[in-house]
Design an enzyme around this catalytic site. Structure first.
Site, PDB file in Angstrom:
ATOM      1  N   ASP A 105      -2.858   8.260  -1.750  1.00 31.61           N
ATOM      2  CA  ASP A 105      -4.195   8.836  -1.763  1.00 31.61           C
ATOM      3  C   ASP A 105      -4.594   9.248  -0.361  1.00 31.61           C
ATOM      4  O   ASP A 105      -3.878   9.005   0.604  1.00 31.61           O
ATOM      5  CB  ASP A 105      -5.215   7.842  -2.325  1.00 31.61           C
ATOM      6  CG  ASP A 105      -5.443   6.656  -1.378  1.00 31.61           C
ATOM      7  OD1 ASP A 105      -4.457   6.234  -0.735  1.00 31.61           O
ATOM      8  OD2 ASP A 105      -6.576   6.160  -1.292  1.00 31.61           O
TER       9      ASP A 105
ATOM     10  N   CYS B 106      -6.473 -27.381   7.372  1.00 33.17           N
ATOM     11  CA  CYS B 106      -5.369 -26.831   8.162  1.00 33.17           C
ATOM     12  C   CYS B 106      -5.044 -27.735   9.344  1.00 33.17           C
ATOM     13  O   CYS B 106      -5.870 -28.537   9.795  1.00 33.17           O
ATOM     14  CB  CYS B 106      -5.708 -25.427   8.652  1.00 33.17           C
ATOM     15  SG  CYS B 106      -6.725 -25.366  10.144  1.00 33.17           S
TER      16      CYS B 106
ATOM     17  N   CYS C 197     -12.006 -28.230   6.756  1.00 33.68           N
ATOM     18  CA  CYS C 197     -10.811 -27.404   6.610  1.00 33.68           C
ATOM     19  C   CYS C 197      -9.554 -28.277   6.663  1.00 33.68           C
ATOM     20  O   CYS C 197      -9.414 -29.106   7.567  1.00 33.68           O
ATOM     21  CB  CYS C 197     -10.766 -26.353   7.713  1.00 33.68           C
ATOM     22  SG  CYS C 197      -9.274 -25.318   7.659  1.00 33.68           S
TER      23      CYS C 197
ATOM     24  N   ASP D 258      -8.176  -7.735   0.540  1.00 30.24           N
ATOM     25  CA  ASP D 258      -7.239  -7.960   1.640  1.00 30.24           C
ATOM     26  C   ASP D 258      -7.859  -7.499   2.938  1.00 30.24           C
ATOM     27  O   ASP D 258      -8.779  -6.671   2.931  1.00 30.24           O
ATOM     28  CB  ASP D 258      -5.941  -7.176   1.416  1.00 30.24           C
ATOM     29  CG  ASP D 258      -6.115  -5.696   1.769  1.00 30.24           C
ATOM     30  OD1 ASP D 258      -5.635  -5.283   2.834  1.00 30.24           O
ATOM     31  OD2 ASP D 258      -6.758  -4.952   0.995  1.00 30.24           O
TER      32      ASP D 258
ATOM     33  N   ASP E 246       0.852  -1.182   0.000  1.00 28.90           N
ATOM     34  CA  ASP E 246       0.000   0.000   0.000  1.00 28.90           C
ATOM     35  C   ASP E 246       0.893   1.238   0.000  1.00 28.90           C
ATOM     36  O   ASP E 246       2.107   1.146   0.085  1.00 28.90           O
ATOM     37  CB  ASP E 246      -0.958  -0.021   1.184  1.00 28.90           C
ATOM     38  CG  ASP E 246      -0.248   0.034   2.529  1.00 28.90           C
ATOM     39  OD1 ASP E 246       0.970   0.269   2.556  1.00 28.90           O
ATOM     40  OD2 ASP E 246      -0.906  -0.161   3.554  1.00 28.90           O
ATOM     41  N   SER E 247       0.281   2.400  -0.086  1.00 27.52           N
ATOM     42  CA  SER E 247       1.059   3.634  -0.279  1.00 27.52           C
ATOM     43  C   SER E 247       1.455   4.317   1.017  1.00 27.52           C
ATOM     44  O   SER E 247       2.270   5.234   1.013  1.00 27.52           O
ATOM     45  CB  SER E 247       0.250   4.618  -1.118  1.00 27.52           C
ATOM     46  OG  SER E 247      -0.889   5.061  -0.391  1.00 27.52           O
ATOM     47  N   GLY E 248       0.851   3.899   2.128  1.00 25.92           N
ATOM     48  CA  GLY E 248       1.044   4.604   3.392  1.00 25.92           C
ATOM     49  C   GLY E 248      -0.050   5.603   3.669  1.00 25.92           C
ATOM     50  O   GLY E 248      -0.166   6.119   4.785  1.00 25.92           O
ATOM     51  N   GLY E 249      -0.898   5.883   2.675  1.00 21.97           N
ATOM     52  CA  GLY E 249      -1.950   6.878   2.850  1.00 21.97           C
ATOM     53  C   GLY E 249      -2.969   6.495   3.904  1.00 21.97           C
ATOM     54  O   GLY E 249      -3.429   7.343   4.670  1.00 21.97           O
TER      55      GLY E 249
ATOM     56  N   CYS F 151      -7.474 -27.953  12.393  1.00 24.48           N
ATOM     57  CA  CYS F 151      -8.705 -28.741  12.212  1.00 24.48           C
ATOM     58  C   CYS F 151      -8.419 -30.220  12.026  1.00 24.48           C
ATOM     59  O   CYS F 151      -9.194 -31.071  12.480  1.00 24.48           O
ATOM     60  CB  CYS F 151      -9.472 -28.211  11.006  1.00 24.48           C
ATOM     61  SG  CYS F 151     -10.116 -26.532  11.244  1.00 24.48           S
TER      62      CYS F 151
ATOM     63  N   GLN G 196     -11.771   6.897  -5.026  1.00 18.98           N
ATOM     64  CA  GLN G 196     -12.280   7.392  -3.751  1.00 18.98           C
ATOM     65  C   GLN G 196     -13.609   8.113  -3.999  1.00 18.98           C
ATOM     66  O   GLN G 196     -14.174   8.010  -5.075  1.00 18.98           O
ATOM     67  CB  GLN G 196     -11.257   8.312  -3.088  1.00 18.98           C
ATOM     68  CG  GLN G 196     -10.012   7.582  -2.574  1.00 18.98           C
ATOM     69  CD  GLN G 196     -10.285   6.779  -1.303  1.00 18.98           C
ATOM     70  OE1 GLN G 196     -11.388   6.756  -0.763  1.00 18.98           O
ATOM     71  NE2 GLN G 196      -9.254   6.091  -0.802  1.00 18.98           N
TER      72      GLN G 196
ATOM     73  N   GLY H  60     -11.541   3.554   0.643  1.00 14.25           N
ATOM     74  CA  GLY H  60     -12.474   4.364   1.406  1.00 14.25           C
ATOM     75  C   GLY H  60     -13.808   3.719   1.692  1.00 14.25           C
ATOM     76  O   GLY H  60     -14.740   4.388   2.139  1.00 14.25           O
TER      77      GLY H  60
ATOM     78  N   HIS I 144      -5.463 -21.359  10.817  1.00 14.17           N
ATOM     79  CA  HIS I 144      -6.814 -21.801  10.447  1.00 14.17           C
ATOM     80  C   HIS I 144      -7.572 -20.698   9.721  1.00 14.17           C
ATOM     81  O   HIS I 144      -8.157 -20.935   8.648  1.00 14.17           O
ATOM     82  CB  HIS I 144      -7.626 -22.226  11.665  1.00 14.17           C
ATOM     83  CG  HIS I 144      -9.087 -22.336  11.324  1.00 14.17           C
ATOM     84  ND1 HIS I 144      -9.605 -23.371  10.574  1.00 14.17           N
ATOM     85  CD2 HIS I 144     -10.129 -21.478  11.559  1.00 14.17           C
ATOM     86  CE1 HIS I 144     -10.892 -23.166  10.376  1.00 14.17           C
ATOM     87  NE2 HIS I 144     -11.238 -22.032  10.966  1.00 14.17           N
TER      88      HIS I 144
END
Length: 391
Positions: free
Chosen positions: A145, A310, A308, A270, A91-94, A313, A193, A220, A339
């Protein structure tokens, strides 16, 4: 970076695609685990690979502050530094500057902020964000942004959008004026945005599409607005974005938000939620989420989720996971995190497979009928934030 659209759903806007990067392919739709400081909390790279993570996130703000760009430079870029050889998005840090509003000041195109670590003074700008992300060497770079809060009045959202569009144009110019540092190509994504205002969102999508970025994110949203608004705006923005470019809904989210977003045409998502909630004892299953801290699980020797794959589980019971959490064992936090990440990745993989096989409608409708949806507390939470702001 190359994006290929492979299949679309007939009844919904869901789509399956393939992103090709120099660090390997990313099949979409995809959920991207968040590795804020160069690691997905509590998990090793090998565990992420075993869970089928194809791409992870790094955070420009946090990595810039610690370990710092000198260390990343000497370490050969973020991939080499953390020994992750699959794609990375930064990401940009915004967003972090937005979330630390009480510690920052915006003057022109430069944001001055104090480190949350030691209070030291720093600056971020479109040009500096691009410089940092070039140094990190991520496969996908995000423009700088400004993310507006919720609620946000129209005039403030309009002013912010004008600023964001200027920053995105400056980000593009700075990115185009520099070359990758670590021998692989980097793609640049724009961010739509406009808060919860449809006309601003459409304006943003049109403006950024004309600048022809490699991909487009929707930012946003998932910041406290009602779910219905988030879903509606996501669908309308996706309709305005070019079909031949990937679409990324930032910061989403819960399982139901992910599936609803895929149905509206989103390719990438994400969120820190799977690992953050895992550390707090909240685990996700096909029957909804459970709180492993609850006493009812102390003698429940059944698996957390039989479907699942994992280790939590397949090898342990809910009673054991309850015991680990109550005794503060680190193993419990790791198993919980693995998990949740596995569950999220598997859920999105199944959605992708259903799109490819032409049965997404059935998958989506079955999910909506069987997965317990959480109550939407956005209105109450927004009112609480507004009262705190005025007090």
């Amino acid at each position: 970076m190359k994006f290929e659209l492979l299949k679309t759903s007939n009844a919904y806007a869901a789509r399956a695609g393939l992103i090709q990067t120099d660090h390997g392919p990313v099949e979409t739709p995809v959920f991207m685990p968040v590795g804020t400081r160069g690691t997905v909390k509590a998990l090793t790279n090998e565990e992420l690979i075993s869970a089928s993570a194809s791409i992870i996130l790094g955070n420009t703000y946090h990595l810039y502050l610690r370990p710092g760009m000198d260390v990343i430079r000497e370490g050969g870029g973020l991939h080499k530094f953390m020994n992750w050889h699959r794609p990375i998005l930064t990401d940009s840090g915004g967003y972090q500057v937005f979330s630390l509003a009480h510690m920052r000041k915006i003057e022109g195109d430069v944001t001055t902020f104090r480190s949350h670590i030691d209070g030291s003074l720093h600056t971020l700008s479109p040009e500096k964000s691009m410089e940092i992300q070039r140094m990190l060497g991520s496969d996908i770079v995000m423009v700088f942004d400004e993310c507006t809060p919720y609620p946000c009045d129209y005039a403030t959202a309009k002013e912010s959008l004008t600023r964001t569009h200027r920053w995105e144009r400056l980000s593009r110019e700075a990115f185009d004026a520099t070359d990758p540092l670590w021998g692989h190509t980097q793609a640049l994504f724009a961010i739509v945005q406009g808060s919860v205002y449809e006309d601003l969102r459409m304006e943003s999508a049109a403006y950024l599409t004309n600048l022809d970025f490699d991909g487009y994110a929707i930012g946003g949203l998932a910041v406290g607005e009602p779910k219905a608004i988030m879903y509606e705006l996501t669908g309308k923005v996706c309709q305005q974005l070019p079909a031949e470019k990937p679409r990324y809904l930032m910061g989403v989210g819960k399982p139901e938000d992910i599936i609803h977003s895929i149905a509206r045409g989103v390719d990438m998502m994400d969120c820190v939620l799977p690992t953050r909630n895992a550390r707090n004892g909240t685990l996700y299953t096909r029957r909804g989420k459970i709180n492993i801290k609850r006493a009812e699980f102390s003698k429940d020797f059944s698996p957390l989720d039989p479907e699942c794959p994992c280790p939590a589980c397949q090898n342990h019971s809910k009673a054991y996971l309850h015991h680990l959490y109550k005794t503060g064992e680190i193993t419990g936090l790791r198993l919980n995190s693995l998990h949740n990440i596995t569950f999220f990745l598997q859920l999105v993989r199944e959605a992708r497979q259903s799109i490819q096989e032409g049965r997404f409608s059935k998958f989506y409708e079955n999910f909506c009928q069987t997965y317990p949806m959480e109550e939407d507390h956005s209105a109450k939470n927004a009112a609480s934030r507004e009262r705190r702001r005025k007090s």
